[in-house]
Design an enzyme around this catalytic site. Sequence first.
Site, PDB file in Angstrom:
ATOM      1  N   GLU A 176      21.784 117.038  81.492  1.00  0.00           N
ATOM      2  CA  GLU A 176      21.773 118.045  80.426  1.00  0.00           C
ATOM      3  C   GLU A 176      22.069 119.454  80.968  1.00  0.00           C
ATOM      4  O   GLU A 176      21.151 120.222  81.240  1.00  0.00           O
ATOM      5  CB  GLU A 176      20.426 118.062  79.693  1.00  0.00           C
ATOM      6  N   LYS A 213      23.789 115.056  77.805  1.00  0.00           N
ATOM      7  CA  LYS A 213      23.249 115.793  76.668  1.00  0.00           C
ATOM      8  C   LYS A 213      23.819 117.203  76.724  1.00  0.00           C
ATOM      9  O   LYS A 213      23.553 117.953  77.667  1.00  0.00           O
ATOM     10  CB  LYS A 213      21.716 115.825  76.705  1.00  0.00           C
TER      11      LYS A 213
END
Length: 296
Positions: A176, A213
């Site tokens: 992420e 993500k």
Amino acid sequence: MNAKQAEQMRKGAGFIAALDQSGGSTPKALKLYGVNEDAYGSEDEMFDLIHAMRSRIIKSPAFSGDKVVGAILFEQTMDRQIDGMPTATYLWEKRGVVPFLKIDKGLEAEADGVQLMKANPTLDTLLARAAKGGIFGTKERSVINAANPAGIAKVVAQQFEIGKQVLSHGLVPIIEPEVTISIADKAEAEDILLAEILKALDDIPAETPVMLKLSLPTKPNQYKPLVDHPKVMKVVALSGGYSRDEANAKLAQNTGMIASFSRALTEGLSAGQPDADFDVVLGKTVDSIHAASVAG
């Protein structure tokens, strides 16, 4: 890797719930839920209250694997129970939801326009505990605040280094590198980020794919090359401060991406709501995020 859970993550028509608020973000999450700071007198009491909120969400009839394919947990949530079962076990066996674990320990001060993850010398111990406890994968967050090529390269390098460590424990990392949605050069930062991630994927074995993500991009389908990449199990989107309606509208423009929302998921929920009202509000939220996740 649990093959059935991996299949659900690859093909499941739904989204990942982010239930991973940590010590720094928990007071704000509780306040939005209608629980003010004077309701608890210690950190332990605070985490008891946030676990009660998460348990209420997870146990709601609206929260099940047909629309919520996965959920990201905070470490203390993994270590706690719901109805006498470890949370990860309850998620999978009772709700059909694949459990993930947040593993980062916060962010370093900004340098080169980015914030790297803080060092985590006990990560191997945590990963071994997570694997033993039925966790499928992990999530680790760093932040990009400017289209700085050197900084973004450092973020991606660190993310994939940690990702390989996660893979070595038989877990699937959700990488992420969040791009702050309010920066003026967001689109440029996303171009640099895409190029760096594509390079980093060259070093990932095909038999151990990763997940990503990413902030909802400025340009629709910016990350389609990652959605289609054979070494990427799934690309999920964070809401990043957008309202739920804004986030859903932007997500629907990106083919193959699914949601992984936190604040946008709990928007409108309150500790004081009767269970029936709570379930109705959560059900409408789940339906809207699910619809945006499968729109592409």
